[in-house]
Each structure stands twice: as C-alpha cells, then as structure tokens.
Write a protein that holds these residues in place. Structure first.
Motif, mmCIF file in Angstrom:
data_model
loop_
_atom_site.group_PDB
_atom_site.id
_atom_site.type_symbol
_atom_site.label_atom_id
_atom_site.label_comp_id
_atom_site.label_asym_id
_atom_site.label_seq_id
_atom_site.Cartn_x
_atom_site.Cartn_y
_atom_site.Cartn_z
ATOM 1 N N MET A 1 0.555 -1.172 0.354
ATOM 2 C CA MET A 1 0.128 0.151 -0.197
ATOM 3 C C MET A 1 1.005 0.774 0.068
ATOM 4 N N ASP A 2 0.670 2.414 -0.724
ATOM 5 C CA ASP A 2 0.878 3.620 -0.703
ATOM 6 C C ASP A 2 0.296 4.374 0.953
ATOM 7 N N PRO A 3 1.118 4.940 1.803
ATOM 8 C CA PRO A 3 0.711 5.433 2.514
ATOM 9 C C PRO A 3 0.088 6.687 2.250
ATOM 10 N N TYR A 4 1.263 6.895 0.881
ATOM 11 C CA TYR A 4 0.636 8.677 0.453
ATOM 12 C C TYR A 4 -1.059 8.952 0.539
ATOM 13 N N TRP B 1 7.917 -6.661 1.468
ATOM 14 C CA TRP B 1 9.428 -6.267 0.880
ATOM 15 C C TRP B 1 9.800 -5.565 2.186
ATOM 16 N N GLN B 2 8.945 -5.246 3.277
ATOM 17 C CA GLN B 2 9.320 -5.181 4.353
ATOM 18 C C GLN B 2 10.051 -5.985 5.386
ATOM 19 N N ARG B 3 11.147 -5.670 6.303
ATOM 20 C CA ARG B 3 11.833 -7.106 7.111
ATOM 21 C C ARG B 3 12.329 -5.824 8.632
ATOM 22 N N PHE C 1 10.265 5.586 2.945
ATOM 23 C CA PHE C 1 9.384 6.845 3.995
ATOM 24 C C PHE C 1 7.835 5.981 4.869
ATOM 25 N N CYS C 2 8.055 4.650 4.467
ATOM 26 C CA CYS C 2 6.742 4.010 4.983
ATOM 27 C C CYS C 2 6.771 3.200 6.183
ATOM 28 N N ASN C 3 5.709 4.427 6.971
ATOM 29 C CA ASN C 3 5.313 3.144 8.336
ATOM 30 C C ASN C 3 4.027 2.643 8.091
ATOM 31 N N LEU C 4 4.024 1.873 7.482
ATOM 32 C CA LEU C 4 2.423 1.282 6.972
ATOM 33 C C LEU C 4 2.537 0.117 7.810
ATOM 34 N N ASN C 5 2.661 -0.293 8.315
ATOM 35 C CA ASN C 5 3.555 -1.193 9.195
ATOM 36 C C ASN C 5 3.474 -1.664 10.410
ATOM 37 N N ILE D 1 -0.646 -2.699 -5.634
ATOM 38 C CA ILE D 1 0.537 -3.656 -6.481
ATOM 39 C C ILE D 1 2.325 -3.296 -6.526
ATOM 40 N N ARG D 2 2.735 -3.418 -6.157
ATOM 41 C CA ARG D 2 3.926 -3.388 -6.531
ATOM 42 C C ARG D 2 4.650 -3.075 -8.287
ATOM 43 N N ALA D 3 5.286 -2.337 -8.509
ATOM 44 C CA ALA D 3 6.367 -2.276 -9.298
ATOM 45 C C ALA D 3 6.144 -3.060 -9.978
ATOM 46 N N HIS E 1 14.547 3.780 -1.315
ATOM 47 C CA HIS E 1 14.739 1.996 -1.407
ATOM 48 C C HIS E 1 13.342 1.325 -1.758
ATOM 49 N N LYS E 2 12.914 1.451 -2.398
ATOM 50 C CA LYS E 2 11.367 0.339 -3.170
ATOM 51 C C LYS E 2 11.734 -0.777 -3.661
ATOM 52 N N GLY E 3 13.744 -1.096 -4.092
ATOM 53 C CA GLY E 3 13.796 -2.228 -4.850
ATOM 54 C C GLY E 3 13.294 -2.412 -6.360
HETATM 55 S S1 SF4 Z 1 6.682 -1.001 3.043
HETATM 56 FE FE1 SF4 Z 1 7.310 0.364 0.807
HETATM 57 S S2 SF4 Z 1 6.027 -1.701 0.022
HETATM 58 FE FE2 SF4 Z 1 5.781 -2.010 1.895
HETATM 59 S S3 SF4 Z 1 3.780 -1.482 2.624
HETATM 60 FE FE3 SF4 Z 1 5.116 0.113 2.802
HETATM 61 S S4 SF4 Z 1 5.617 1.227 0.603
HETATM 62 FE FE4 SF4 Z 1 4.370 -0.394 0.484
#
Ligand code: SF4
Length: 652
Positions: A1-4, A307-309, A321-325, A387-389, A423-425
């Motif tokens: 998901m895109d936090p934006y 994608w996030q470890r 930039f992501c804090n969704l998880n 989805i991811r690219a 760090h999008k990969g």
């Molecule tokens: S780390 Fe990247 S791929 Fe995973 S939820 Fe966040 S924005 Fe999406």
C-alpha cells in the motif's frame, strides 16, 4: 500500500488491565459490572472521517472474530461516520475526508472550543479556494457536525454496553476523542478501548493522564487481545485482577512495562472468519442513501508487507518513507480458497460487486491463484488493488480478467537514483513498463510521485524530468509532497537523510492544546533539513506533471480514444502511431528485425540480451537502431536496458 493514499487522499485501522486510580479521575468505577457479565455487550465504533462508501474492515474483522469465539456475547459495529456523512451531505463529507488536516480540524474545534478561532484559520488555509468547504464555511460545518454527533451520542444506548472499542486511523484521532469524551460522560462505567494504526506505536503513561477517558489501548492487531479481554470480562469477578494481556496497555501496565511495544497477533490468518458488515449495510436498506452510492466491500488477503523486514534491533528495511506496518509483525497471508470464498460470499450477502483489496501489498505467491479463482466465479466484479511495480504482465492479465479495474502501484519516483534512496527495490524502466502494461490492459493506474524526499538532488530531478517525457502516453502520476511518518525508516535514521531534527508536525500544535502537543508523539512528524532546497529543485517537476495531466486529458477525451502511442502488429510489419500534443500524428512502420527487436523489448531488455537474441546483427547496428528509437521517444533507455513504449491496441 502506498501511505500517501492514506495521508494525502484520505484515510483506513485497527485497535490491556485497568488503572483503577485513573478511572477514579472520571467517576468511581462500579466494579459490580464485572461480576460475571453473562450478557456482555460490546460496541465497536468507527468515527469520521473514513470513506463513507465502505464499511470498516477493522470493525468487520474484529466483530466476526469476537462472535466466532464468544457466540454468547452481543457485538455491535457502529459506523457512526456513515450516519454523519448522510446528515451533513456526502459531497461535503467527501471533501473533508480527502485531507487529514481538514478532517482533524473539524472535531479539534469541537473538542477545544476555546481554540475555535485558531483552528478556523488553520482550516481555511487548508481548504481549496472555490471548494464546497470554503463555500459552506467552517462555522456551519462544525455546527452541523456537532449537532448530528451529539444527537447520535444522546440517543445511544451506552449504559447497555460494558465495553466500547474505538478503531482509530490517521484522520480519526480528534473525532474519536470527541466521541469518547462525550460517551464516557454519559456512561462512566463503560470501558473504553482504543486501537488502530494511530495507536500502534508505544503508549506512554502520559497518554493516560492526557486522555483520562481512555481505559486501555490495544497495541497492534486487535483480534487476540480484544477477544481475551472479552473472555475475561465474561467471567471475571473483579476487573482489578485482570491478568496481563499482551497487546493491551493500561495506565497500570504502562508503569510496569514502560512504553515498550508488545503485540499479540494471530500466527496465521486462516482462523479469521469473513468480516461481518451487517451493521453497515442494515441502515442502508431503509435509507435514501442506498440510491446515492454503491458501497465497496473491503477485503484483505494479507497483513503486513513482504518487502519490509524488521531487524532484531527494530530497524525497518522497507520503503524509506513507509510507516504503514507498525501494527503488524511479519507478513501473513490468507490462502487463495479462503480469499475467494470470502469475496464470493460477501458480494452475494451484500449484493454489491465493488471490492477493494486493502492489503498494503498483495501476496507474491498466492495472488495468481486468487485472481484465477476469482475469474472462475464468473461475477462481474469491479476491484481495486495496491501492487508493487514488480508485478508481472501475466499477473496483471489475471487481475484484469478477474475484474480488477483500478490499481495503485508503488511507483513513487521515475528516477532510479531516487528509487534507490527510497529503497523501493525498483527502477524507472520497470515503472514505465508497468505503467504501459496497465494502459494496455485498461487498468486505471492511480499512483503517486513523491516530491521533496530529503536527500534527493538535481540529478534525481533531471532523471525524473527525462522519464516524464517518455511517460506522457500513460496515465499521469499525482504529485505528493514527502511527509515524515512516525516509525518510518527515515524517521528512525534521520541523519542518514540529512535531517537535523525531528519533531511533531506543527499543525498538531494548532489542533491540540500545548500540553498535549508537547507530550504526545503524533503519526505525522516534521523535520529540519533541506526542505527549502527540495521545494526549489522540484518545482520544474510540478510544472511538468501539470502539463502531463493536461496532455493526457486532451488526448483521451476526444474522438480518438486509442492510446496516444500505440502499435498494431501485422506479422511482417509493425505500425506504431504516435500522436503528440502539439504536432501531427506520425506513423512509423517497422519491418523484419526492427519489428522483432521492438517486440522483444516489450519486456525491458539489456543490450547483451538483445545482441544474443539477434546474433546476425552487429552490436553497432543494433545500438544505432535503438538510439534512433529512443530519440523518437518510441523506446526508453536506462543503463543499457531498453523498453518499447508503444501500447498494443490488442491485449498482450
Ligand atoms: S514498505 Fe513499501 S511496499 Fe511495503 S507497504 Fe510500505 S510502501 Fe508498500
């Protein structure tokens, strides 16, 4: 998901022993309510401003889980936001819900009436000129919202419930606090639990002092802790003896355990029943609003992000930039039969075909199976997914066949140098490829381009501008300014990104009194760093995005609906039509090996792989052909890799 999607466009959830001292601050707790609650009644509440057109998956999932574990307990999911949207008007609600700051301002003014003038000025600065918000005016908006909210609270049967759980996401903080204050005043013995993505970080003891009406915070996923709490409340003789429940924080436990984050989440998602949305759909049956919009069913196939470890030291390796998880540990998926069964039964039960997959990122392995089986349902589904690219063309094809019509791709940048910093990969050429594939398959791609990322430089901007020139035939990206999310990798390691200091976003200081602003860590943070420089260097990209939008709209609204850059294959030859904004349409005809190379580069290919595939031609000859195609903007080149840009008029 895109936090934006959450922050800039609108909002999403989720939600331990009681501190009797604290409860006494409100009103002496009547312990008799915990004397064997045989007829325990629980209410789950989602306050404004989530999208009104869909039920809360957080409420639906927890309600279904609680009922499966405690069939003797009555659970009600109150979508108060839907009633408020119907009352103040859907268009007005929608505009408010589009921006976090607008949304938080409305109830902040009701919570802290002495700050009304300050908040009104703040709101007016945020509202777009000429918008419905501006026309209606802050005073009218807040008084209409207060009237309906107070009426809902006054009419609520709160004394009949023993436990109330509030799900609080990004734009629901002030509204939830307002509801909680008023409800607790009406029914002081009601236990108030609060959870969700806003509360997935560490809870401090100050929190319970500042928000004295909140009895407990659910950290992370809500099902297990909440279910254990309900189990205890059914049988307990004395609430003060509530044993520690991992994932539940109270004013008492926070003193013992400190602000350490403790989760309790399900090992796998197999044990989750389908979400229960009855309480959302029930009022729609009789109200006029059923004719106003088609509700969308939120469905989850996974939790977390593969994608996030997270390292043992707690550092995240996901997108910078992501804090969704923050509310999950690890990545868990449902199996394909479970997901498809849920979508089949939910669409049948609620008679709607619009489905939104709310996963932060779809599962890598199960997705193909899921979409194949969904296509097998032979229902005319209309789905949305993030989805991811890196999603491949065959996967996109399966998605389209299953009924996916809209996607949000984690594009974020069109410069590989910046994608590395993020760090999008992924790479710019990959992004262009998936944008083209979406166009070819008729998948509307609503993705973002992040501007002002700390540490980005002129080279990133130059690369972006160049890529946009090649991306013009595809649906434009939406510009979003970088914002600093609490717990994101940038926030965890600010120095690495040239950030000098990190603090609460000053907008919170407009909304909340100084004591709360000073002692609470809010989800949206701010920083001191290179912001001025960033705003300056990204200006040409903002202009370029506006132009892109204009060109795309122009090219897709006239009688010539075919893509601005398209191709038709005649086997011995290939015709590429290139319609540009300012000049005439150009037709290109490729024959023989030129055609074959162009078709081969529908996937981005390295020069080595092209040379190996066409050994009869010298590298020089191949390179000069590729260079010509790039100069004509029929192909994109990046680090010796080539991609054909024309959109096949027939699906691949
Ligand atoms: S780390 Fe990247 S791929 Fe995973 S939820 Fe966040 S924005 Fe999406």
């Amino acid at each position: 998901m895109d936090p934006y999607a959450v922050y800039s466009d609108r909002a999403t959830l989720n939600p331990e022993p009681l501190n009797l001292c604290y409860l006494n601050l409100v009103e002496p707790l009547n312990l008799s309510i915990f004397m064997k609650n045989k007829n325990l009644k629980v209410i789950l509440i989602s306050t404004p401003w989530p999208l009104y057109s869909r039920p809360s998956i957080q409420l639906g999932a927890i309600k279904a889980y609680l009922l499966s574990k405690h069939p003797d307990v009555e659970v009600h999911a109150d979508h108060s936001f839907l009633k408020i949207a119907a009352s103040i008007g859907y268009p007005l609600y929608h505009e408010i819900s589009e921006r976090t700051w607008l949304a938080e301002a409305v109830y902040a003014a009701l919570l802290y009436p002495q700050r009304f003038d300050l908040i009104e000025k703040f709101f007016n600065r945020q509202a777009k000129s000429g918008s419905l918000l501006e026309k209606t005016g802050f005073k009218k908006i807040t008084s209409a919202t207060k009237k309906i909210t107070d009426a809902l609270i006054a009419d609520g049967d709160w004394k009949n419930y023993q436990l109330a759980g509030f799900s609080v996401s990004l734009c629901q903080l002030t509204s939830a606090l307002y509801f909680i204050k008023r409800i607790k005043r009406k029914s002081p013995q009601l236990i108030i639990a609060i959870g969700g993505s806003t509360f997935s970080g560490s809870t401090t003891s100050e929190f319970f002092d500042l928000f004295a009406e909140v009895d407990l915070v659910v950290n992370g996923e809500g099902e297990l802790p909440f279910s254990q709490l309900v189990g205890y409340m059914k049988t307990s003789a004395n609430f003060s003896e509530l044993p520690p429940i991992p994932g539940i924080v109270t004013a008492e436990t926070v003193k013992i355990n400190g602000a350490r984050k403790r989760f309790q989440q399900m090992k796998n998602l197999r044990d989750l029943p389908p979400p229960d949305y009855d309480d959302y759909f029930e009022p729609l049956k009789s109200s006029a609003s059923r004719n106003m919009f088609f509700p969308t069913l939120p469905v989850e196939t996974s939790r977390g992000c593969w994608w996030q470890r997270i390292s043992s030291a707690g550092k995240s390796s996901g997108c910078a930039f992501c804090n969704l998880n923050l509310q999950w540990e690890g990545y868990r998926t449902k199996d394909s039969a479970q997901v498809v069964g849920e979508i089949d039964s939910l669409t049948a039960r609620y008679q709607t075909l619009a489905v939104s997959m709310v996963d932060n990122v779809l599962p890598r392995s199960a997705s193909k199976e899921i979409f194949k089986k969904l296509a097998g349902l032979k229902k005319d589904l209309r789905m949305f997914a993030e989805i991811r690219a890196t999603t491949t063309l065959p996967e996109l094809n399966l998605m389209a066949q299953a009924g996916v019509q809209e996607v949000q791709i984690g594009i974020e940048a069109l410069a590989t140098s910046l994608l590395e910093k993020l760090h999008k990969g992924t790479t710019a050429i990959q992004n262009l490829e998936i944008m083209r594939d979406c166009e070819a398959l008729g998948l509307a791609n609503y993705s973002n381009l992040i501007l002002h990322f700390p540490g980005s430089d002129e080279q990133d901007v130059a690369e972006t501008l160049r890529s946009i020139e090649f991306a013009v035939p595809y649906r434009p990206l939406k510009a979003v300014g970088f914002w600093l999310g609490l717990g994101s990798p940038v926030w965890q390691n600010p120095g690495f990104y040239g950030i000098k200091s990190v603090f609460n976003h000053p907008n919170w200081g407009c909304l909340f009194p100084s004591n709360i602003f000073a002692s609470t860590r809010f989800m949206i943070q701010a920083y001191r760093g290179d912001l001025g420089y960033q705003r300056k260097i990204w200006r040409p990209v903002e202009d370029s995005l506006k132009k892109w939008q204009q060109i795309y709209t122009e090219q897709n609204c006239g009688p010539q609906r075919s893509p601005a850059l398209n191709m038709r294959d005649g086997h011995e030859f290939l015709i590429i039509r290139q319609r540009s904004f300012s000049s005439e349409t150009i037709n290109h005809r490729l024959v023989g090996t030129s055609r074959l190379i162009y078709l081969y580069c529908r996937r981005h290919r390295s020069i080595k792989s092209i040379r190996d595939r066409f050994p009869a031609f010298s590298e020089d000859k191949i390179l000069s052909f590729l260079k010509m195609m790039v100069n004509k903007k029929l192909m994109f080149e990046e680090k010796d890799r080539y991609l054909s840009l024309a959109i096949p008029v027939k699906h691949f």
